[in-house]
Design an enzyme around this catalytic site. Sequence first.
Site, PDB file in Angstrom:
ATOM      1  N   SER A  33     120.325   2.683  18.280  1.00  9.00           N
ATOM      2  CA  SER A  33     121.164   1.572  17.815  1.00  9.00           C
ATOM      3  C   SER A  33     120.712   0.228  18.361  1.00  9.00           C
ATOM      4  CB  SER A  33     122.632   1.826  18.208  1.00  9.00           C
ATOM      5  OG  SER A  33     122.774   1.838  19.606  1.00  9.00           O
ATOM      6  N   LYS A  43     131.852  -2.084  20.244  1.00  6.22           N
ATOM      7  CA  LYS A  43     130.770  -2.995  20.638  1.00  6.22           C
ATOM      8  C   LYS A  43     131.176  -4.457  20.429  1.00  6.22           C
ATOM      9  CE  LYS A  43     127.044   0.303  19.747  1.00  6.22           C
ATOM     10  NZ  LYS A  43     125.883   0.668  18.886  1.00  6.22           N
TER      11      LYS A  43
END
Length: 807
Positions: free
Chosen positions: A663, A706
């Site tokens: 990611s 996030k």
Amino acid sequence: MNHHDYEKRLALHELSPAELRLEFNAETFSFETTEDMNDFPYEMIGQERAERAMEFGLSVSQAGYNLFVVGPTGTGRMTYTQHSVENLARKQKQPDDWCYVHNFDNPDRPEVLSFQAGEGQRFRREVEQLLVNIERELKTAFSSDNHERQKREMFERLRTEMDELWKETDRFAVQHHFKLERMQNGINKIPLQRGQPMNRETYQHLLEAEKEQLRANEKLVEEKVQEALRRIAKMEETFRKDVQIFMADTASAAVQKLFEPLRSQYGHLPKATAYLTAYERDVVEHFYFFAEGQGEEGSAGALEGMKEKQYQRYVVNLLVNNKHLDGAPVIYESNPTYHNLFGKVEYQGQIGSLVTNFTFIKPGAVHLANGGYLILQAADLLQHPGAWPGLKRMLQTGHVHIENSYEERGLLPTSALKPEPIPFRTKVIIIGSYYVYDLLSRLDEEFDKLFKVKVEFDTVMTKSDENSWKMAGFVKNYVQEEGLLPFHREAVARVIDYSSRLIDEQGKMTTRFQDITKLLVESSHYALQEGNAYVKAEHIFRALEEKYRRSSHIPEQYREKIHDETIMIQTEGYRVGQINGLAVMGTRDSMFGIPTKITAQTYVGKSGLMNIERETSLSGQIHHKGMMILTGFLSGQFAKNRPIPLSASITFEQTYSLIDGDSASSTELYVLLSSLAEVPIYQGIAVTGSVNQWGEIQPIGGVNEKIEGFFHICREKGLTGRQGVIIPKQNARNLMLAREVVEAAEAGSFHVWAVGHISEGMEILTGERAGAVRREDGTYPEGSVFARTEARFNRMYEMEIRQQGME
């Protein structure tokens, strides 16, 4: 790129506040609170595939079509399974009762009898009453005047015959000059002289010939006596046999009338009829169990102390009684040990040893579920030795064997009791995880033959109006069951929003209702604490906030270290070769996002792209793959006509644990391009997303955590209005951000951009034109990031060529 163009680029990719959190419209519901809703029938929500599989598996009666229910905990798989099975079981007939009885031909092999539901209990009572009647009838028969008279006549005949025999023996002895005297310890033979007993002195004066004659006569008399004793013993044996036959005939005549009604009543059951016949025969053979002082010597004394033990052979062990069932049985065994499943034979201490009999046979869950449904948890089943092999053996043979596993290991003396197995006709349903299902399917070759139906529970469902109403119905039912406050429709709408957040999907809802019930209980608690009559949306938010506070110790500590610059994270200014990546960390009860500084250094050389984490064994395989993709992208973009003499190092600063996943691959590419092109990156923007070799941004997980993690850092350091997060455009549908983030976006103090290519993100990060598409002459647009990067590679190549020439 001028400021106006830059603003246009930002606006082009920025997501609106409405796109950051798709809230459910409470006006969809016509009720004010859940108390106003009509009764909502129980039904599974969002599990159509599982419902169809469950219906199919339960309806097929052929062997092997047992069910394995798979799915994560909290999806309602256990509740739905029990509910479905119980609904079906109520429509089915009651299964048979099962009884164990004494095997009169082979006592170590108890026999099993089956009866229609309720008949087993009646049969046991009738046999108990039969035993009472037998005892009464036999005592009456054995104590009757006619019986006693016949016994006396038989005894008198024996005594007369014995007296005649002794008289004959006495006459023989007298004829041979001896007199017989019967003593307690034997028979004395006394010599006679002129009809009178001879003393020792007289015997001494006899001539030798007279003595010899006397000894010969004594031998003849002894032979006669022995013959008499043998005949008497034979008479007594014949007498005993005659008495036995007489007693047995008396017993048979007395009890026959008691058995006939039962044999007629249970004539449709051959095994029960055969048992009653064997029962009657055994009573006749063992009549002395029922009458003291009758039969063989010593039997009366034995009966006195062992009457209860002797009577046990005539009782019925009702193993399974289905009289009170409403339909077929549904048994959920929460502790599936071997004996809890398959039953056992218990023991009883007696004079320093352990003994047992068929009355100590105890049923297991499979006996109670026979003819119905047995539900087990796979994790519980597999942790008990012998339980899984025993279950497979039972399903393969179609019979339940009761065996004591301890005997095989020598822990208990062998009872040698082997009960007759019971036919097994039950649908077995095992509930477990995907991991256990795959493990059994792969390692146990019999598994797929025995469990042919897989019922798979999903964790998500579509956020349709129908499912939303079902979710409201679930809230209503749970509130009623648990005695919680009613929920306002706005509160129900926020519950639906929370359901979407749990799976990070705007158009979906979770099916893990266990997590939903926690929110219902906690929000009702806060509403009750405030004295409200129902739960409002504000109580939902408070419950979520309090839940976050209870589990936010670690992220707060992390943010504190960033605030005091122990962990060096910048949220303002520009830096070349430095960027903020985003990662997700988790504990048992929470997930949270954290920013991580990623830096890159590029220089002339041939070593290629060096991943510092990999060199220090702090990088996983997927992260290795992401780094190799970066090399593929750079080679594809900048090494068409000549090699790129690149040496570069990339690292996650201040991280000391294993890093895995891809990611951050787009983030690493951004920082690498920044270092190559010597273009600074704005530090107030964090990035997440993976990338492929074409530079296309790919979706990642944990996007909400996030974004929120970086937002909290920026807010604590001070929001400037330029800060935000770049995410893959595919992740826009996953956004269910906290309301505080959405409010900041509405105020223009925080932003979320969604991009599809590395060039789009590079422009947002640097404010410079990316220029990722070559012009007709094969060059990148002048002054663009890609042009600067290629120019840097050209210089590196020329330096490498010059260095080789000098060598």
